[in-house]
Design a protein around this motif. Structure first.
Motif, PDB file in Angstrom:
ATOM      1  N   THR A 173       0.784  -1.208   0.103  1.00  0.00           N
ATOM      2  CA  THR A 173      -0.082   0.104  -0.013  1.00  0.00           C
ATOM      3  C   THR A 173       0.955   0.891   0.126  1.00  0.00           C
ATOM      4  N   ALA A 174       0.848   1.957  -0.886  1.00  0.00           N
ATOM      5  CA  ALA A 174       1.607   3.247  -1.009  1.00  0.00           C
ATOM      6  C   ALA A 174       0.871   4.298  -0.361  1.00  0.00           C
ATOM      7  N   ARG A 207      16.387  -1.649  -0.669  1.00  0.00           N
ATOM      8  CA  ARG A 207      15.549  -1.626   0.354  1.00  0.00           C
ATOM      9  C   ARG A 207      15.520  -0.436   1.349  1.00  0.00           C
ATOM     10  N   ARG A 208      16.813  -0.174   1.598  1.00  0.00           N
ATOM     11  CA  ARG A 208      16.983   1.079   2.398  1.00  0.00           C
ATOM     12  C   ARG A 208      16.476   2.342   1.796  1.00  0.00           C
ATOM     13  N   THR A 218      12.659   6.665   1.450  1.00  0.00           N
ATOM     14  CA  THR A 218      11.693   7.709   0.893  1.00  0.00           C
ATOM     15  C   THR A 218      10.175   7.668   1.393  1.00  0.00           C
ATOM     16  N   ASP A 219       9.877   6.501   2.366  1.00  0.00           N
ATOM     17  CA  ASP A 219       8.763   6.577   3.001  1.00  0.00           C
ATOM     18  C   ASP A 219       7.690   6.367   2.081  1.00  0.00           C
ATOM     19  N   HIS A 220       7.621   5.589   0.964  1.00  0.00           N
ATOM     20  CA  HIS A 220       6.456   5.768  -0.108  1.00  0.00           C
ATOM     21  C   HIS A 220       5.542   4.549   0.358  1.00  0.00           C
ATOM     22  N   HIS A 246       5.851   7.297  -7.590  1.00  0.00           N
ATOM     23  CA  HIS A 246       7.362   7.517  -7.093  1.00  0.00           C
ATOM     24  C   HIS A 246       7.736   6.363  -6.774  1.00  0.00           C
ATOM     25  N   PHE A 247       7.053   5.390  -6.029  1.00  0.00           N
ATOM     26  CA  PHE A 247       7.358   3.968  -5.591  1.00  0.00           C
ATOM     27  C   PHE A 247       7.638   3.040  -6.736  1.00  0.00           C
ATOM     28  N   LEU A 248       6.534   3.415  -7.874  1.00  0.00           N
ATOM     29  CA  LEU A 248       6.954   2.360  -9.176  1.00  0.00           C
ATOM     30  C   LEU A 248       7.969   2.763  -9.642  1.00  0.00           C
TER      31      LEU A 248
END
Length: 107
Positions: A9-10, A80-81, A86-88, A17-19
């Protein structure tokens, strides 16, 4: 055969941004270690900001071996870091699924 069913869940307005980060950094490594995903989706109708993917493995042992090898890669650890920094994402869940007897995913 088993499937690893993952739902991420974004955070609101962070799906794109996550994708992008995943496509550039995460997916190439997963393709290397895990092979092609069986399916990769985002929600269109229903609960929004969900990323759903399926990975096919021969067995739990096969999944564990491939994922352990990937987890040991410093580039995967850096990815992963970056996702954490980025807390997406709000949430990550996964389930292990087995096909029912009348479904053959190899067809």
């Amino acid at each position: 055969m088993i499937f690893d069913h993952r739902i991420y869940t974004a955070r609101p307005n962070r799906m794109g941004h996550f994708l992008k980060l995943y496509e550039e950094m995460g997916l190439p490594m997963q393709r290397h270690y895990l092979g092609e995903p069986f399916g990769f989706f985002q929600t269109h109708i229903g609960e929004q900001s969900r990323i759903v993917h399926l990975w096919k493995y021969d067995s739990l042992a096969d999944r564990e071996a491939r994922r352990d090898t990937m987890e040991a890669d410093p580039e995967w650890q850096a990815y992963r870091r970056k996702v954490i920094e980025t807390d997406h994402l709000l949430d990550m869940r996964n389930q292990i699924l087995k096909p029912v007897t009348f479904f053959n995913p190899n067809k």
